[in-house]
Design a protein around this motif. Structure first.
Motif, PDB file in Angstrom:
ATOM      1  N   ILE A   1       0.579  -1.553   0.310  1.00 29.85           N
ATOM      2  CA  ILE A   1       0.196   0.319   0.064  1.00 29.85           C
ATOM      3  C   ILE A   1       1.083   1.229   0.111  1.00 29.85           C
ATOM      4  CG2 ILE A   1      -0.109  -0.011   2.165  1.00 29.85           C
ATOM      5  CD1 ILE A   1      -3.004   0.988   0.114  1.00 29.85           C
ATOM      6  N   LYS A   2       1.763   1.271   0.499  1.00 25.25           N
ATOM      7  CA  LYS A   2       2.224   3.079   0.660  1.00 25.25           C
ATOM      8  C   LYS A   2       3.661   2.623  -1.306  1.00 25.25           C
ATOM      9  CE  LYS A   2       5.799   3.387   3.944  1.00 25.25           C
ATOM     10  NZ  LYS A   2       7.114   3.644   4.934  1.00 25.25           N
ATOM     11  N   GLN A   3       3.738   1.620  -1.739  1.00 26.56           N
ATOM     12  CA  GLN A   3       3.730   2.104  -3.046  1.00 26.56           C
ATOM     13  C   GLN A   3       2.385   2.716  -3.594  1.00 26.56           C
ATOM     14  OE1 GLN A   3       6.283  -1.139  -5.163  1.00 26.56           O
ATOM     15  NE2 GLN A   3       5.472   0.422  -7.095  1.00 26.56           N
ATOM     16  N   ILE A   4       1.559   2.115  -3.404  1.00 27.39           N
ATOM     17  CA  ILE A   4       0.663   2.586  -4.137  1.00 27.39           C
ATOM     18  C   ILE A   4       0.335   4.178  -3.538  1.00 27.39           C
ATOM     19  CG2 ILE A   4      -1.829   2.525  -4.026  1.00 27.39           C
ATOM     20  CD1 ILE A   4      -1.837  -0.869  -3.691  1.00 27.39           C
ATOM     21  N   THR A   5       0.288   4.059  -2.960  1.00 29.72           N
ATOM     22  CA  THR A   5      -0.060   6.011  -1.863  1.00 29.72           C
ATOM     23  C   THR A   5       1.168   6.773  -1.631  1.00 29.72           C
ATOM     24  OG1 THR A   5       0.644   5.287   0.555  1.00 29.72           O
ATOM     25  CG2 THR A   5      -2.014   4.462  -0.596  1.00 29.72           C
TER      26      THR A   5
ATOM     27  N   PRO B   1      -8.445 -11.728 -20.171  1.00 31.65           N
ATOM     28  CA  PRO B   1      -8.646 -11.398 -18.736  1.00 31.65           C
ATOM     29  C   PRO B   1      -7.556 -11.811 -18.618  1.00 31.65           C
ATOM     30  CG  PRO B   1     -10.423 -12.458 -19.913  1.00 31.65           C
ATOM     31  CD  PRO B   1      -9.267 -12.887 -21.142  1.00 31.65           C
ATOM     32  N   VAL B   2      -7.385 -11.197 -17.060  1.00 36.20           N
ATOM     33  CA  VAL B   2      -5.491 -11.156 -16.120  1.00 36.20           C
ATOM     34  C   VAL B   2      -6.305 -11.308 -14.535  1.00 36.20           C
ATOM     35  CG1 VAL B   2      -5.566  -8.725 -16.417  1.00 36.20           C
ATOM     36  CG2 VAL B   2      -3.714 -10.365 -15.186  1.00 36.20           C
ATOM     37  N   TRP B   3      -5.464 -12.023 -13.506  1.00 38.04           N
ATOM     38  CA  TRP B   3      -6.056 -11.974 -12.665  1.00 38.04           C
ATOM     39  C   TRP B   3      -5.513 -10.375 -11.894  1.00 38.04           C
ATOM     40  CZ3 TRP B   3      -9.672 -14.695  -8.899  1.00 38.04           C
ATOM     41  CH2 TRP B   3      -9.533 -16.085  -9.569  1.00 38.04           C
ATOM     42  N   ASP B   4      -6.356  -9.709 -10.949  1.00 38.26           N
ATOM     43  CA  ASP B   4      -5.443  -8.474 -10.969  1.00 38.26           C
ATOM     44  C   ASP B   4      -5.691  -8.034  -8.603  1.00 38.26           C
ATOM     45  OD1 ASP B   4      -4.409  -5.964 -11.221  1.00 38.26           O
ATOM     46  OD2 ASP B   4      -6.058  -5.008  -9.381  1.00 38.26           O
ATOM     47  N   TYR B   5      -4.314  -8.357  -8.187  1.00 41.17           N
ATOM     48  CA  TYR B   5      -4.704  -8.149  -7.269  1.00 41.17           C
ATOM     49  C   TYR B   5      -3.875  -6.511  -6.354  1.00 41.17           C
ATOM     50  CZ  TYR B   5      -4.561 -13.304  -7.489  1.00 41.17           C
ATOM     51  OH  TYR B   5      -4.510 -14.566  -7.571  1.00 41.17           O
ATOM     52  N   ASN B   6      -5.255  -5.825  -6.500  1.00 44.37           N
ATOM     53  CA  ASN B   6      -4.231  -4.473  -6.317  1.00 44.37           C
ATOM     54  C   ASN B   6      -5.765  -3.281  -6.340  1.00 44.37           C
ATOM     55  OD1 ASN B   6      -1.448  -4.229  -6.100  1.00 44.37           O
ATOM     56  ND2 ASN B   6      -1.720  -5.034  -8.448  1.00 44.37           N
ATOM     57  N   ALA B   7      -6.343  -3.811  -6.023  1.00 39.27           N
ATOM     58  CA  ALA B   7      -7.698  -3.268  -5.512  1.00 39.27           C
ATOM     59  C   ALA B   7      -8.238  -2.799  -3.922  1.00 39.27           C
ATOM     60  CB  ALA B   7      -9.030  -5.166  -5.273  1.00 39.27           C
ATOM     61  N   ILE B   8      -7.135  -2.891  -3.553  1.00 48.23           N
ATOM     62  CA  ILE B   8      -6.750  -2.069  -1.635  1.00 48.23           C
ATOM     63  C   ILE B   8      -7.172  -3.200  -1.175  1.00 48.23           C
ATOM     64  CG2 ILE B   8      -6.696   0.052  -0.683  1.00 48.23           C
ATOM     65  CD1 ILE B   8      -5.363   0.413  -3.624  1.00 48.23           C
ATOM     66  N   THR B   9      -6.919  -3.862  -1.219  1.00 46.16           N
ATOM     67  CA  THR B   9      -7.031  -5.166  -0.125  1.00 46.16           C
ATOM     68  C   THR B   9      -6.331  -5.916   0.858  1.00 46.16           C
ATOM     69  OG1 THR B   9      -7.122  -7.094  -1.701  1.00 46.16           O
ATOM     70  CG2 THR B   9      -9.329  -6.239  -1.505  1.00 46.16           C
ATOM     71  N   ALA B  10      -6.973  -6.898   1.307  1.00 44.55           N
ATOM     72  CA  ALA B  10      -5.683  -7.479   2.696  1.00 44.55           C
ATOM     73  C   ALA B  10      -4.506  -7.340   1.993  1.00 44.55           C
ATOM     74  CB  ALA B  10      -6.502  -8.185   3.526  1.00 44.55           C
ATOM     75  N   ILE B  11      -4.034  -7.629   0.519  1.00 41.21           N
ATOM     76  CA  ILE B  11      -2.716  -8.507  -0.007  1.00 41.21           C
ATOM     77  C   ILE B  11      -2.235  -7.127   0.188  1.00 41.21           C
ATOM     78  CG2 ILE B  11      -3.832  -8.031  -2.369  1.00 41.21           C
ATOM     79  CD1 ILE B  11      -1.992 -10.761  -2.691  1.00 41.21           C
ATOM     80  N   ASN B  12      -3.229  -6.091   0.232  1.00 35.52           N
ATOM     81  CA  ASN B  12      -2.368  -4.733  -0.706  1.00 35.52           C
ATOM     82  C   ASN B  12      -1.135  -4.229   0.791  1.00 35.52           C
ATOM     83  OD1 ASN B  12      -4.390  -4.053  -2.800  1.00 35.52           O
ATOM     84  ND2 ASN B  12      -2.257  -4.640  -2.990  1.00 35.52           N
ATOM     85  N   THR B  13      -2.853  -4.303   1.999  1.00 37.07           N
ATOM     86  CA  THR B  13      -2.471  -3.278   3.140  1.00 37.07           C
ATOM     87  C   THR B  13      -2.532  -4.539   4.999  1.00 37.07           C
ATOM     88  OG1 THR B  13      -4.593  -4.052   3.698  1.00 37.07           O
ATOM     89  CG2 THR B  13      -4.420  -1.857   2.925  1.00 37.07           C
ATOM     90  N   ASP B  14      -1.880  -5.845   4.151  1.00 35.56           N
ATOM     91  CA  ASP B  14      -1.832  -6.139   6.088  1.00 35.56           C
ATOM     92  C   ASP B  14       0.575  -6.202   5.303  1.00 35.56           C
ATOM     93  OD1 ASP B  14      -1.094  -7.846   7.323  1.00 35.56           O
ATOM     94  OD2 ASP B  14      -1.865 -10.018   6.474  1.00 35.56           O
TER      95      ASP B  14
END
Length: 358
Positions: free
Chosen positions: A258-262, A284-297
């Motif tokens: 998250i610190k990289q995103i923000t 189609p592609v799997w995305d893991y940057n919806a600002i969920t736990a995988i980004n904020t934990d």
């Protein structure tokens, strides 16, 4: 007059330092670009040439038909997870700082020289960014296959990363240093021993995570706010080759801390542009940057840039097997039909996160 002399002196010192760094890097030649000065202090090139090692790995497993590609992030992906789901032995062919045009050559080589069933690519923004260039050298055998030569730009000798690797090269040649920080599994996964030891109990893991994830400043490997059309076209060509040969192609966007995103110098808008391009023009592609736990934990990461091997296991379980082994780290399968709604949700989640953070 004094100010002018000072300015001239400052410019002169700066030019001298650049020239000295460039000359030192050229002589030490940490990536084996020129081999112009064979010395005892540069006989061994860096600590590891991952690109060559991964090419060598192919010759050890001539029967393998399933492969993972990407950067040092993808190095954390365990190919045995793929094997357990598909029953096909898999190799991790990722290497540090990989640009798309580098692993494009590996993939094209594989498709032209052996049977390939499955390709898995972890997508990084920098790999598709305009002007991004990794400093490492592709294997001579691979270059020869394409009738290419290794012709680095002079700027490769003038940057700080090359200087660090030159110093590392000298250090390795002067005094043998055992590699205690990491090791590679037989199928090519990179495992950081320091992190594994820290993860043995909650106290050491908490301390390690605070130091290496929470406190470390984030960064983007981006010089220009622009995607490389050439690299995007190469991804489209990979998709075309897969369709022609009946190869299963799995794509996913690597999760970002998250610190990289923000961070202030933010490139997340370009990350979303890359996602949109791939979904609308490739597949189609799997995305893991919806600002969920995988980004904020923070415990999903080994440092401010790399997710952990455990997080990687969860990603592969979902991308290949449709179910994340860590439920809160689940991603979203983005298609042309849900793309706009998904991007709106990402923006909404980000706004909510920033509001809570402040």
């Amino acid at each position: 007059m004094k100010h002018r002399l000072f300015s001239y002196g400052l410019v002169g010192i700066t030019l001298f330092l650049f020239a000295a760094i460039g000359a030192f890097n050229y002589v030490i030649d940490p990536y084996g670009y020129n081999h112009a000065f064979p010395l005892k202090i540069n006989a061994k090139k860096r600590v590891q040439n991952e690109r060559q090692d991964k090419f060598t790995l192919l010759s050890k497993y001539p029967h393998v038909e399933s492969f993972i590609f990407g950067s040092s992030r993808a190095l954390r992906l365990n190919p045995d997870i793929v094997t357990s789901i598909t029953k096909d032995e898999t190799l991790n062919m990722a290497f540090c700082s990989a640009s798309e045009d580098e692993y494009y050559l590996y993939i094209k080589y594989l498709v032209e020289t052996r049977k390939v069933k499955t390709l898995i690519i972890g997508i990084d923004l920098f790999a598709y960014a305009d002007a991004y260039q990794s400093n490492d050298t592709l294997p001579a055998s691979l270059l020869a296959y394409y009738h290419l030569e290794n012709t680095p730009q002079m700027s490769s000798y003038l940057n700080y990363d090359t200087l660090k690797d030159s110093l590392k090269t000298v250090q390795v040649n002067i005094k043998a240093i055992p590699s205690l920080n990491e090791y590679y599994t037989p199928h090519g996964q990179n495992i950081r021993i320091e992190y594994l030891k820290a993860a043995e109990n909650q106290t050491t893991l908490k301390s390690y995570t605070y130091k290496n994830v929470i406190e470390k400043p984030p960064f983007w490997h981006i010089q220009k706010d622009k995607l490389s059309q050439e690299r995007l076209n190469q991804l489209k060509e990979i998709k075309k080759l897969c369709d022609q040969k009946g190869i299963r192609l799995y794509l996913f966007m690597n999760p970002l801390w998250i610190k990289q995103i923000t961070m202030k110098q933010n490139k997340f808008f370009l990350q979303k542009a890359l996602l949109k391009y791939i979904v609308t023009t490739v597949q189609p592609v799997w995305d893991y940057n919806a600002i969920t736990a995988i980004n904020t934990d923070p415990y999903a990461y080994e440092d401010q840039f790399h997710f952990s091997c455990k997080t990687g296991d969860s990603i592969l379980s979902e991308v290949i097997g449709s179910k994340a082994s860590i439920a809160k780290y689940s991603g979203t399968y983005v298609t042309p039909q849900n793309l706009e709604a998904y991007l709106d949700q990402v923006d909404q989640n980000l706004r909510m996160y920033l509001k809570k953070a402040h």
